[in-house]
Design an enzyme around this catalytic site. Structure first.
Site, PDB file in Angstrom:
ATOM      1  N   SER A   1     -55.525 -22.758  -1.657  1.00 16.10           N
ATOM      2  CA  SER A   1     -54.909 -23.790  -0.850  1.00 16.10           C
ATOM      3  C   SER A   1     -54.020 -24.734  -1.658  1.00 16.10           C
ATOM      4  O   SER A   1     -53.246 -25.489  -1.071  1.00 16.10           O
ATOM      5  CB  SER A   1     -55.993 -24.602  -0.119  1.00 16.10           C
TER       6      SER A   1
ATOM      7  N   SER B   1     -58.835 -21.693  -4.893  1.00 14.68           N
ATOM      8  CA  SER B   1     -57.687 -22.518  -4.497  1.00 14.68           C
ATOM      9  C   SER B   1     -56.842 -23.077  -5.632  1.00 14.68           C
ATOM     10  O   SER B   1     -55.744 -23.584  -5.381  1.00 14.68           O
ATOM     11  CB  SER B   1     -58.150 -23.671  -3.601  1.00 14.68           C
TER      12      SER B   1
ATOM     13  N   LYS C   1     -52.218 -32.803  -5.193  1.00 16.18           N
ATOM     14  CA  LYS C   1     -52.494 -32.152  -3.913  1.00 16.18           C
ATOM     15  C   LYS C   1     -52.819 -33.238  -2.881  1.00 16.18           C
ATOM     16  O   LYS C   1     -53.482 -34.232  -3.208  1.00 16.18           O
ATOM     17  CB  LYS C   1     -53.675 -31.202  -4.113  1.00 16.18           C
TER      18      LYS C   1
END
Ligand SMILES: *[C@@H]1O[C@H](CO)[C@@H](O)[C@H](O)[C@H]1NC(C)=O
Ligand SMILES: *[C@@H]1O[C@H](CO)[C@@H](O)[C@H](O)[C@H]1NC(C)=O
Ligand SMILES: *[C@@H]1O[C@H](CO)[C@@H](O)[C@H](O)[C@H]1NC(C)=O
Ligand SMILES: *[C@@H]1O[C@H](CO)[C@@H](O)[C@H](O)[C@H]1NC(C)=O
Ligand SMILES: *[C@@H]1O[C@H](CO)[C@@H](O)[C@H](O)[C@H]1NC(C)=O
Length: 540
Positions: free
Chosen positions: A203, A227, A122
């Site tokens: 996310s 997330s 990420k």
């Protein structure tokens, strides 16, 4: 099998054919010496190591296959922000090390499970290399971090190849309540590979989409509240949200030291556990949390809990309201009942229709104290993080807010705003109000989730979908999600198992045994077709 093909609807039929042809030639490596074939579609870490050991595949060839897959799919899915210019060099180095170990008759175990395995991070997980670490925002583009994040140091030690950075909801969605899941300024809107029009969730959307679409072997995401678990659930992959502190947050763009955690997003529980084993442990740069959680790490690591009989004797609690409501009338409900029966058949006891005290308060961040605490914690944590950067034009949350005001077009300020940034900037440290909010959350957890678990002697709470994330988030509890099926339009859903702090061994046993009993995951349908057509093409 899936009935819906999201990618199909994005493309004219001629460009779809072209895309499929590209995929057919790029996802399979044919060894020129012995003619053997290796396909990356749904390849597990174990599959890859087998191919390595039989000299069917090198790490360089594997990285090449994934780079081709990214090149073919990323213009549509937008889940990868950057590929690492050094990935092929790292793969070559891994290949040399493997040859050396083989010459000394040392096998895979001496090198480690992630040796030569490409991983996508990420874009909030710091790396000191040619890759940027930006949380999806232009504000941090070109800045450099002081050092690798704690988890990346461990990944490099384990021999993993850092393939690149994955997209996310910009600034984890902390910028504004209007930022769509999976959107960031640098990457644009990332898409769910199963249903193009569907929410990819966030996310950690980029990691989940990328592993789902076979653009990489494994990935790392982060979670503060949902997330990891939610995007894994929505993209039909496995996510492990570790107990807060089990994995170091040092060098990762923060929201809250109380709730942030770093964990794997992969296609199988086994792959996720191999990644977890590589990244857990004490880190002096995240001293208190990793020291406190290090007592949970079992000698010999987590892989020993990949046990097909792992459901035997487990007690699982079901809280129906309100977690089932959003699935009312969909095929997820009968699927959930079916899965509860599978869990029973495999030796678990289901304690049904349980309730969590004050659940309505827990689920509402403005009532539970979560919003108050996170807004204050974010400002403190992000300002500390930014201080350590070099070559950064932004040094504080106030600077990021100003950057967005000065770059309204590229940051889509008109459309999405930055209301939460403004609210966070407006806070002034951890005061009376924030302490009260944190005590409230601790109390809600103690008399809510912990009481539920202890009163009923539960090993885990089992839920369809990711609706229970907030219950687990405010107490720093772990969870694992496993693919559990698809709605009639092809939209995936998962089943999640949440437990008390440090209960990863039990959660791994439960989720692995469930996965082995059900095997619900399917790749997105455009890859399914590629798998069957590839056989055809290879024979001609
Ligand atoms: C990082 O960002 C800079 C722009 O500041 C860009 O030139 C560079 O290519 C990026 N790195 C990678 C690996 O994409
Ligand atoms: C679910 O749908 C049924 C009918 O379709 C309705 O009677 C019931 O109240 C709904 N339940 C919830 C929790 O929304
Ligand atoms: C970053 O700043 C350092 C000095 O602080 C400088 O030596 C280096 O060249 C800069 N790097 C980039 C990519 O601008
Ligand atoms: C900032 O705080 C003040 C007082 O605490 C409040 O009146 C104001 O609405 C806040 N502004 C934002 C943007 O949250
Ligand atoms: C904690 O929760 C319990 C049960 O809901 C309640 O009785 C008690 O007053 C709460 N304590 C605090 C300090 O909020």
């Amino acid at each position: 099998m899936l009935t819906n093909s999201p990618i199909t609807s994005l493309l004219s039929s001629s460009s779809l054919t072209l895309l499929l042809l590209l995929l057919v030639f790029s996802t399979i490596f044919v060894n020129p010496i012995n003619g053997s074939q290796f396909s990356i579609t749904e390849a597990t870490i174990d599959d890859i190591h087998l191919a390595f050991s039989e000299n069917q595949l090198s790490s360089r060839q594997l990285v090449d296959l994934y780079l081709d897959q990214i090149e073919a799919l990323n213009p549509l899915l937008r889940s990868v922000l950057e590929v690492n210019p050094d990935a092929l060099n790292q793969a070559d180095e891994a290949d040399r090390e493997r040859q050396k170990a083989a010459a000394k008759d040392q096998g895979r175990r001496s090198l480690g499970e992630l040796h030569g395995i490409p991983i996508l991070l990420k874009d909030s997980i710091g790396t000191k290399d040619k890759l940027n670490t930006t949380c999806g925002s232009y504000a941090l583009l070109g800045s450099t971090v002081a050092r690798d994040s704690g988890v990346v140091q461990r990944l490099r030690k384990a021999g993993a190849v850092i393939l690149g950075k994955a997209s996310l909801s910009e600034w984890y969605g902390v910028r504004s309540s209007e930022i769509p899941d999976g959107w960031c300024a640098r990457g644009g809107q990332a898409l769910n590979p199963y249903v193009e029009s569907a929410d990819p969730c966030g996310s950690s959307s980029g990691p989940a989409i990328s592993v789902a679409a076979n653009m990489v072997s494994v990935s790392l995401g982060t979670e503060t509240d949902g997330s990891i678990i939610c995007p894994a659930d929505h993209n039909s992959v496995v996510g492990i949200k570790p107990t807060v502190g089990l994995t170091s947050r040092a060098g990762v763009i923060p929201i809250s030291p109380r709730q942030d955690t770093i964990g794997p997003i992969c296609r199988t529980v086994t792959d996720a556990v191999y990644v977890l084993d590589a990244i857990v442990g004490f880190d002096p740069r995240d001293y208190e949390a990793t020291k406190a959680a290090s007592v949970f790490i079992p000698p010999g690591g987590y892989r020993q809990f990949l046990n097909e009989d792992g459901l035997k004797g487990k007690i699982l609690g079901v809280v129906r309201e309100p977690f089932l409501d959003s699935y009312n009338g969909t095929s997820a409900i009968p699927a959930f009942e079916h899965h509860l029966n599978v869990l029973r058949q495999r030796g678990a006891t289901i304690v049904d229709n349980l309730e969590i005290a004050n659940l309505d308060v827990i689920m509402d961040p403005s009532q539970s104290g979560e919003l108050i605490a996170l807004l204050a914690e974010f400002k403190i944590s992000i300002n500390d993080y930014l201080k350590e950067l070099s070559n950064s034009t932004v040094r504080s949350l106030a600077d990021i807010i100003a950057f967005n005001l000065n770059n309204p077009v590229i940051e889509k300020l008109e459309e999405y705003g930055q209301d939460k940034f403004l609210a966070s900037e407006n806070t002034s440290g951890i005061g009376e109000q924030e302490i009260e909010a944190m005590e409230m959350m601790a109390n809600l957890s103690k008399f809510g989730f912990e009481k539920l678990m202890k009163d009923n002697n539960l090993d885990a709470m089992v839920t369809i979908g990711s609706g229970a994330c907030t219950v687990l988030a405010i107490g720093g509890y772990p969870a694992i999600t496993v693919p559990a099926g698809y709605e009639s339009n092809g939209m995936p859903f998962g089943i999640s198992f949440g437990g008390l702090r440090g209960s990863e061994p039990k959660l791994i046993e439960i989720s692995y045994a469930f996965e082995q009993a059900t095997r619900e995951r399917r790749p997105p349908s455009f890859l399914d077709r590629e798998m069957s057509s590839s056989h055809h093409l290879m024979q001609t």
